[in-house]
Design a protein around this motif. Structure first.
Motif, PDB file in Angstrom:
ATOM      1  N   LEU A  78       0.766  -1.143   0.027  1.00 16.61           N
ATOM      2  CA  LEU A  78       0.233  -0.102   0.161  1.00 16.61           C
ATOM      3  C   LEU A  78       0.651   1.339   0.123  1.00 16.61           C
ATOM      4  CD1 LEU A  78      -2.587  -0.840   2.845  1.00 16.61           C
ATOM      5  CD2 LEU A  78      -2.689  -1.616   0.091  1.00 16.61           C
ATOM      6  N   ALA A  79       0.169   2.357  -0.723  1.00 17.07           N
ATOM      7  CA  ALA A  79       1.167   3.565  -0.425  1.00 17.07           C
ATOM      8  C   ALA A  79       1.075   4.434   0.725  1.00 17.07           C
ATOM      9  CB  ALA A  79       0.387   4.466  -1.537  1.00 17.07           C
ATOM     10  N   VAL A  80       0.115   3.986   1.587  1.00 15.60           N
ATOM     11  CA  VAL A  80       0.017   4.543   2.934  1.00 15.60           C
ATOM     12  C   VAL A  80      -0.123   3.622   4.198  1.00 15.60           C
ATOM     13  CG1 VAL A  80      -0.984   6.590   2.019  1.00 15.60           C
ATOM     14  CG2 VAL A  80      -2.575   4.729   2.741  1.00 15.60           C
ATOM     15  N   GLY A  81      -0.093   3.906   5.263  1.00 14.28           N
ATOM     16  CA  GLY A  81      -0.168   3.076   6.513  1.00 14.28           C
ATOM     17  C   GLY A  81       0.626   2.363   7.018  1.00 14.28           C
ATOM     18  N   PRO A  82       0.535   1.643   7.857  1.00 16.88           N
ATOM     19  CA  PRO A  82       1.632   0.899   8.722  1.00 16.88           C
ATOM     20  C   PRO A  82       2.215  -0.370   7.771  1.00 16.88           C
ATOM     21  CG  PRO A  82      -0.501  -0.045   9.518  1.00 16.88           C
ATOM     22  CD  PRO A  82      -0.882   1.356   8.787  1.00 16.88           C
ATOM     23  N   ALA A 104      -3.791  -0.692  15.264  1.00 19.46           N
ATOM     24  CA  ALA A 104      -5.263   0.012  15.458  1.00 19.46           C
ATOM     25  C   ALA A 104      -6.152   0.119  14.241  1.00 19.46           C
ATOM     26  CB  ALA A 104      -4.919   1.247  16.174  1.00 19.46           C
ATOM     27  N   MET A 105      -7.242  -0.634  14.117  1.00 19.25           N
ATOM     28  CA  MET A 105      -7.888  -0.162  13.032  1.00 19.25           C
ATOM     29  C   MET A 105      -9.502  -0.467  13.606  1.00 19.25           C
ATOM     30  SD  MET A 105      -6.357  -2.826  10.151  1.00 19.25           S
ATOM     31  CE  MET A 105      -5.458  -3.808  11.209  1.00 19.25           C
ATOM     32  N   SER A 106     -10.372   0.169  12.827  1.00 16.20           N
ATOM     33  CA  SER A 106     -11.772   0.056  13.270  1.00 16.20           C
ATOM     34  C   SER A 106     -12.702  -0.142  12.072  1.00 16.20           C
ATOM     35  CB  SER A 106     -12.353   1.104  13.978  1.00 16.20           C
ATOM     36  OG  SER A 106     -12.155   2.533  13.040  1.00 16.20           O
ATOM     37  N   ILE A 107     -14.125  -0.588  12.606  1.00 12.02           N
ATOM     38  CA  ILE A 107     -15.043  -0.527  11.670  1.00 12.02           C
ATOM     39  C   ILE A 107     -16.255  -0.282  12.154  1.00 12.02           C
ATOM     40  CG2 ILE A 107     -16.842  -2.187  10.130  1.00 12.02           C
ATOM     41  CD1 ILE A 107     -14.646  -4.261   9.976  1.00 12.02           C
ATOM     42  N   ASP A 108     -16.776   1.119  11.562  1.00 11.59           N
ATOM     43  CA  ASP A 108     -17.907   1.780  12.333  1.00 11.59           C
ATOM     44  C   ASP A 108     -17.748   2.286  13.603  1.00 11.59           C
ATOM     45  OD1 ASP A 108     -19.563   1.572   9.891  1.00 11.59           O
ATOM     46  OD2 ASP A 108     -20.577  -0.362  10.902  1.00 11.59           O
ATOM     47  N   GLU A 109     -16.292   2.718  13.806  1.00 12.60           N
ATOM     48  CA  GLU A 109     -15.835   3.186  14.954  1.00 12.60           C
ATOM     49  C   GLU A 109     -15.792   2.187  16.100  1.00 12.60           C
ATOM     50  OE1 GLU A 109     -18.084   6.810  16.320  1.00 12.60           O
ATOM     51  OE2 GLU A 109     -17.383   7.595  14.401  1.00 12.60           O
ATOM     52  N   VAL A 110     -15.959   0.802  15.730  1.00 13.06           N
ATOM     53  CA  VAL A 110     -15.526  -0.121  16.893  1.00 13.06           C
ATOM     54  C   VAL A 110     -14.297  -0.826  16.495  1.00 13.06           C
ATOM     55  CG1 VAL A 110     -16.457  -2.476  17.759  1.00 13.06           C
ATOM     56  CG2 VAL A 110     -18.091  -0.664  16.709  1.00 13.06           C
ATOM     57  N   PRO A 111     -13.386  -1.057  17.514  1.00 13.88           N
ATOM     58  CA  PRO A 111     -11.927  -1.581  17.302  1.00 13.88           C
ATOM     59  C   PRO A 111     -12.116  -2.929  16.647  1.00 13.88           C
ATOM     60  CG  PRO A 111     -12.178  -0.507  19.430  1.00 13.88           C
ATOM     61  CD  PRO A 111     -13.762  -0.415  18.801  1.00 13.88           C
ATOM     62  N   LEU A 112     -11.272  -3.019  15.651  1.00 17.06           N
ATOM     63  CA  LEU A 112     -11.148  -4.475  14.970  1.00 17.06           C
ATOM     64  C   LEU A 112     -10.305  -5.257  15.725  1.00 17.06           C
ATOM     65  CD1 LEU A 112     -12.132  -6.156  12.554  1.00 17.06           C
ATOM     66  CD2 LEU A 112     -10.443  -5.030  11.286  1.00 17.06           C
ATOM     67  N   LYS A 113     -10.663  -6.430  16.205  1.00 22.94           N
ATOM     68  CA  LYS A 113      -9.732  -7.334  17.213  1.00 22.94           C
ATOM     69  C   LYS A 113      -9.453  -8.616  16.373  1.00 22.94           C
ATOM     70  CE  LYS A 113      -9.627  -4.499  20.325  1.00 22.94           C
ATOM     71  NZ  LYS A 113      -8.287  -3.635  20.875  1.00 22.94           N
ATOM     72  N   VAL A 128     -16.027  -1.216   5.510  1.00 21.65           N
ATOM     73  CA  VAL A 128     -14.987  -0.098   5.543  1.00 21.65           C
ATOM     74  C   VAL A 128     -14.092  -0.353   6.636  1.00 21.65           C
ATOM     75  CG1 VAL A 128     -14.652   2.451   5.199  1.00 21.65           C
ATOM     76  CG2 VAL A 128     -16.327   1.360   4.182  1.00 21.65           C
ATOM     77  N   ILE A 129     -12.965  -0.452   6.467  1.00 20.18           N
ATOM     78  CA  ILE A 129     -11.887  -0.491   7.573  1.00 20.18           C
ATOM     79  C   ILE A 129     -10.894   0.656   7.595  1.00 20.18           C
ATOM     80  CG2 ILE A 129      -9.965  -2.014   8.612  1.00 20.18           C
ATOM     81  CD1 ILE A 129     -11.108  -4.468   6.775  1.00 20.18           C
ATOM     82  N   HIS A 130     -10.976   1.502   8.627  1.00 19.63           N
ATOM     83  CA  HIS A 130     -10.289   2.430   9.045  1.00 19.63           C
ATOM     84  C   HIS A 130      -9.026   2.149   9.673  1.00 19.63           C
ATOM     85  CE1 HIS A 130     -14.192   4.581   8.077  1.00 19.63           C
ATOM     86  NE2 HIS A 130     -13.478   5.281   7.658  1.00 19.63           N
ATOM     87  N   PHE A 131      -7.957   3.103   9.542  1.00 19.18           N
ATOM     88  CA  PHE A 131      -6.811   2.640   9.784  1.00 19.18           C
ATOM     89  C   PHE A 131      -5.847   4.185   9.788  1.00 19.18           C
ATOM     90  CE2 PHE A 131      -6.075   2.087   5.541  1.00 19.18           C
ATOM     91  CZ  PHE A 131      -5.095   2.787   5.167  1.00 19.18           C
ATOM     92  N   ASP A 132      -4.567   4.100  10.298  1.00 21.68           N
ATOM     93  CA  ASP A 132      -3.914   5.371  10.460  1.00 21.68           C
ATOM     94  C   ASP A 132      -4.778   6.557  10.970  1.00 21.68           C
ATOM     95  OD1 ASP A 132      -1.647   6.787  10.029  1.00 21.68           O
ATOM     96  OD2 ASP A 132      -1.917   7.206   8.026  1.00 21.68           O
ATOM     97  N   ASP A 133      -5.238   6.286  12.222  1.00 26.83           N
ATOM     98  CA  ASP A 133      -5.727   7.181  13.219  1.00 26.83           C
ATOM     99  C   ASP A 133      -7.230   7.698  12.267  1.00 26.83           C
ATOM    100  OD1 ASP A 133      -4.058   7.290  15.273  1.00 26.83           O
ATOM    101  OD2 ASP A 133      -2.651   8.671  14.269  1.00 26.83           O
ATOM    102  N   GLY A 134      -7.624   6.931  11.777  1.00 25.13           N
ATOM    103  CA  GLY A 134      -9.085   7.069  10.944  1.00 25.13           C
ATOM    104  C   GLY A 134      -8.600   7.992   9.629  1.00 25.13           C
ATOM    105  N   LYS A 152      -8.171   4.582   0.257  1.00 29.29           N
ATOM    106  CA  LYS A 152      -8.236   6.041   0.423  1.00 29.29           C
ATOM    107  C   LYS A 152      -7.460   6.626   1.630  1.00 29.29           C
ATOM    108  CE  LYS A 152     -12.946   6.158  -1.695  1.00 29.29           C
ATOM    109  NZ  LYS A 152     -14.189   6.617  -1.623  1.00 29.29           N
ATOM    110  N   HIS A 153      -7.115   7.826   1.287  1.00 29.39           N
ATOM    111  CA  HIS A 153      -6.622   8.319   2.638  1.00 29.39           C
ATOM    112  C   HIS A 153      -6.670   9.935   2.624  1.00 29.39           C
ATOM    113  CE1 HIS A 153      -3.328   9.521   5.452  1.00 29.39           C
ATOM    114  NE2 HIS A 153      -3.152   8.205   5.985  1.00 29.39           N
TER     115      HIS A 153
END
Length: 306
Positions: A78-82, A104-113, A128-134, A152-153
């Protein structure tokens, strides 16, 4: 009341001819106000943190499982992220995502574990999985039998360096009443996208309108009774507007099988702003031998973006 925007320049002394400035398109105040609002909304959606200008990657899934991340050891880099984000796997028409431990990742603001089903844009509720502080967003698209990751970023160069939109002057004569000609139930229209993939899309009917003493016809995409979507090209394509054509959203036909077709609201496909979109292209039926100087002009990318 219609407003005629015109200026007449008069000669300063006797004998000189009068010079008449070009007459601007006629438009009433309500029409202008509504279209100005539409343009503001269009701009806001494009520039949103997860709008089309935030796209930074499109990665097709060639194997059953891929490790993804920005590190050099990732199968999909990926071009971005961890450096390590997780693993995407798929089998048949199903896909899953397994996050990297400690990221740290989340889906609908719920942490992904742990491992989750990864729903695509062809499912009722895409994941939609959010990362990099959203600021980053990872989603899945499906085209035919193939899956791809869409990344997307908020800090995407195409978003940060967005150069704005340009339009032809508002012209109410390009807001036309079109006749909706329904097709037989279940009719489809083959639409090819920019990747070369052809898809059969629902083709509820055609829209017929008058211009320059002729009847013009556009095939509309959509289910019967629903709002419609038109993909078209015209004589300005590549000569003022985006070369691959433009889009128009159209309300569902009224009880008299009529719709308002406003070319002032013709807009560019996402591919005008990013190379990471899979835009549908105009079908042959919708390539008009007509110069439509209305709506959005070709996007001028900043020199740094190429």
């Amino acid at each position: 009341m219609a407003l005629l925007l015109a200026a007449v320049m008069l000669a300063g002394c006797g004998g000189d001819r009068q010079q008449v400035a070009p007459v601007a398109p006629i438009a009433d105040a309500g029409f202008m106000l509504q279209n100005d609002g539409w343009r503001e909304q269009r701009l806001a959606e494009l520039q949103a943190p997860e709008g089309w200008t935030s796209l930074v990657g499109l990665h097709w899934l060639e194997w059953k499982a891929h490790y993804i991340g920005s590190g050099s050891t990732s199968g999909i880099r990926l071009a971005v992220g961890p450096p390590k984000l997780g693993m995407v796997s798929h089998e048949g028409d199903r896909a899953w995502f397994t996050p990297e431990a400690g990221v740290a990742m989340s889906i609908d603001e719920v942490p992904l574990k742990g491992r989750v089903r990864f729903y695509s844009d062809r499912d009722a509720e895409p994941t939609v999985i959010h990362f990099d502080d959203g600021k980053g967003a990872l989603s899945l698209i499906r085209r035919g039998n193939r899956f791809a990751l869409r990344v997307k970023h908020a800090d995407a160069p195409s978003r940060v360096g967005f150069s704005g939109l340009q339009y032809w002057p508002l012209d109410q004569s390009w807001q036309v009443t079109a006749r909706f000609v329904p097709h037989a139930a279940e009719k489809t229209l083959p639409i090819v996208d920019i990747t070369g993939l052809s898809s059969e899309l629902p083709n509820a009917g055609a829209l017929e309108f008058q211009r320059e003493g002729r009847t013009w016809r556009l095939e509309a995409i959509g289910e019967p009774g629903d709002a419609l979507f038109v993909i078209f090209a015209d004589r300005t394509s590549g000569h003022g507007s985006y070369p691959a054509g433009r889009y128009i959203d159209v309300a569902q036909p009224d009880g008299n099988n009529q719709v308002v077709l406003d070319f002032n609201r013709a807009y560019n496909p996402p591919c005008a702003f990013t190379p990471f979109a899979t835009c549908p292209l105009p079908p042959p039926e919708n390539r008009l031998d007509l110069r439509i100087e209305a709506g959005e002009k070709a996007y001028l990318k900043p020199l740094a973006q190429g």
